[in-house]
Scaffold this active site. Sequence first.
Site, PDB file in Angstrom:
ATOM      1  N   HIS A 304       0.991  -1.377   0.046  1.00  8.61           N
ATOM      2  CA  HIS A 304       0.074  -0.254   0.282  1.00  8.61           C
ATOM      3  C   HIS A 304       0.651   1.543  -0.430  1.00  8.61           C
ATOM      4  O   HIS A 304       1.610   1.226   1.021  1.00  8.61           O
ATOM      5  CB  HIS A 304      -0.994   0.197   1.221  1.00  8.61           C
ATOM      6  CG  HIS A 304      -2.106   1.056   1.256  1.00  8.61           C
ATOM      7  ND1 HIS A 304      -2.450   1.840   0.413  1.00  8.61           N
ATOM      8  CD2 HIS A 304      -3.337   0.852   1.295  1.00  8.61           C
ATOM      9  CE1 HIS A 304      -3.487   2.431   0.482  1.00  8.61           C
ATOM     10  NE2 HIS A 304      -4.087   1.201   1.023  1.00  8.61           N
ATOM     11  N   HIS A 388       2.411 -19.554 -14.721  1.00  7.86           N
ATOM     12  CA  HIS A 388       1.243 -19.028 -15.433  1.00  7.86           C
ATOM     13  C   HIS A 388       1.524 -17.958 -14.322  1.00  7.86           C
ATOM     14  O   HIS A 388       1.308 -17.246 -12.991  1.00  7.86           O
ATOM     15  CB  HIS A 388       0.121 -19.538 -15.306  1.00  7.86           C
ATOM     16  CG  HIS A 388       0.089 -21.088 -15.597  1.00  7.86           C
ATOM     17  ND1 HIS A 388      -0.030 -20.872 -17.038  1.00  7.86           N
ATOM     18  CD2 HIS A 388       0.297 -21.830 -15.217  1.00  7.86           C
ATOM     19  CE1 HIS A 388       0.371 -22.463 -17.384  1.00  7.86           C
ATOM     20  NE2 HIS A 388       0.197 -22.702 -16.417  1.00  7.86           N
ATOM     21  N   HIS A 392      -3.887  -8.474 -13.822  1.00  9.60           N
ATOM     22  CA  HIS A 392      -4.636  -7.187 -13.802  1.00  9.60           C
ATOM     23  C   HIS A 392      -4.958  -6.836 -14.917  1.00  9.60           C
ATOM     24  O   HIS A 392      -4.478  -6.287 -15.693  1.00  9.60           O
ATOM     25  CB  HIS A 392      -5.111  -6.605 -12.439  1.00  9.60           C
ATOM     26  CG  HIS A 392      -6.212  -5.493 -12.795  1.00  9.60           C
ATOM     27  ND1 HIS A 392      -7.546  -5.830 -13.093  1.00  9.60           N
ATOM     28  CD2 HIS A 392      -5.984  -4.423 -12.998  1.00  9.60           C
ATOM     29  CE1 HIS A 392      -7.818  -5.024 -12.757  1.00  9.60           C
ATOM     30  NE2 HIS A 392      -7.263  -3.717 -13.118  1.00  9.60           N
ATOM     31  N   HIS A 421      -9.723  -8.275 -24.033  1.00  8.93           N
ATOM     32  CA  HIS A 421     -10.447  -8.284 -25.492  1.00  8.93           C
ATOM     33  C   HIS A 421     -11.656  -8.582 -25.255  1.00  8.93           C
ATOM     34  O   HIS A 421     -12.491  -8.084 -25.875  1.00  8.93           O
ATOM     35  CB  HIS A 421      -9.053  -8.998 -26.032  1.00  8.93           C
ATOM     36  CG  HIS A 421     -10.063  -9.072 -27.947  1.00  8.93           C
ATOM     37  ND1 HIS A 421     -11.134  -9.595 -28.368  1.00  8.93           N
ATOM     38  CD2 HIS A 421      -9.771  -8.529 -28.692  1.00  8.93           C
ATOM     39  CE1 HIS A 421     -11.382  -9.539 -29.431  1.00  8.93           C
ATOM     40  NE2 HIS A 421     -10.670  -8.959 -29.858  1.00  8.93           N
TER      41      HIS A 421
END
Length: 498
Positions: A304, A388, A392, A421
């Site tokens: 943060h 993998h 976001h 997409h």
Amino acid sequence: MPAEPLPLFLSSVKLKYVKLGYQYLVNHLLSFLLISIMVAILLELARLGPEQILSLWRSLHFNQVQLLCSIFLAVMAATFYFMSRPRPVYLVDYACFRPSQTCRVPFSTFMEHARQMPFFDEKSVRFQLRILERSGLGEETCLPPANHYIPPQSSMEASRAEASLVIFSAIDELFAKTGLKPKDIDVLVVNCSLFSPTPSLSAMVINKYKLRSNILSFNLSGMGCSAGLISIDLARDLLQVHRNSYALVVSTEIITPNYYSGNQRSMLLPNCLFRMGAAAVLLSNRHRERARAWYRLVRIVRTHKGADDRSYRCVYEEEDDEGNSGINLSKDLMAVAGDALKANITTIGPLVLPASEQLLFLLSLIGRKIIYPAWKPYIPDFKRAFEHFCIHAGGRAVIDELQKSLDLSAEHVEASRMALHRFGNTSSSSLWYELNYIEAKGRMRRGDRVWMIGFGSGFKCNSAVWKCLRTIRTPVEGPWSGSIHRYPVHIPEVVKLL
């Protein structure tokens, strides 16, 4: 006769295999040492005769009290270890909302509506056109029914209708997949950043499914697109305290009440990028659930940067000069996201990177500090830690920047680009659409590690690491059913709409 040039060193020596050997040696150094010690002990025992071994054992002078104390201490140490270690948290299953074709918004429809809106001037219309052309979105993204009106209907009733549609659809599918009853849920966490009605969305879920009166319920708002991983973190902490429990996590963003009707460019971007979506995730700490769970949560790292004013205001809800409320996306957004990512990977790196990468990074750091400050810093290879990546899908620029920063291949970011997409920016639920894409492509194998990276207002960068427990076979049910065979698709830098 001129001498022939020497062959290239990289080609002749094949440094790739040298690097692989180095990585294997460093990563398994402790195992090599233990095996060497055991072999040395066995050789020494083989050299000694049976009588010498027996006399050596008798010379240790163990009495019953010492033996019982040793056993007691060993049992106490083992008990303390098993009682204090974190309970494993399993991802039993998850489901994503799949919008109806009636909600589809092709570029032509979006731009036609923008031209018909009474509050947009010509410059704003052209600006939205340029954003769409470079956004990476496709022709099948969807907006809620209220946004198909001219002008959009941003009423409380329409907002609740969208929330009911996306949240209940995802939860219904999750219950159908798992066979779980609503009364089995012990923890409920719902996150939605911009729509926070009274009663809350979590109360709406409790009312719909008649959940138990003693359920632990939480509703998170205002935490941006990274709130999905914050919800997972909260559920994990609760599952550490409450044994044999199920936690339901719902991530969504309600689009209906957040349509910006002004002409400030920095506030028009969300209109072009955000689309409807939701995900429902079932977590559990029950040991028996490991047999059917798909993933185990390895760790979560949260960063943060809100103490910095520039980071705090880079994604900011406010009113423009004419009193129209919306989300202002600062020009510093990518720089702020880069700083947050740097802080996050600095924390998560030592927890996930193999010893070989950590050693190279340490040597590089020492060399820059002591020998030659101008040396280029060594960037750890996170592809050695994960198979993998779910980044976001906030926009094409976000994916491009992370691909460059982490030196990822096109395949590593394929899930993020295709999710953007096909579905657009679905906020906190986008990571689950990406995970489902990887599964639908048949790429998820037992033992594979997945790195989820989420960004959100504040400014926050959060990471979650999952380990696959079972090889996932295709076809896979989910939002990509019926369209996965068409992907991946080529996404041009600019889609000319005029």
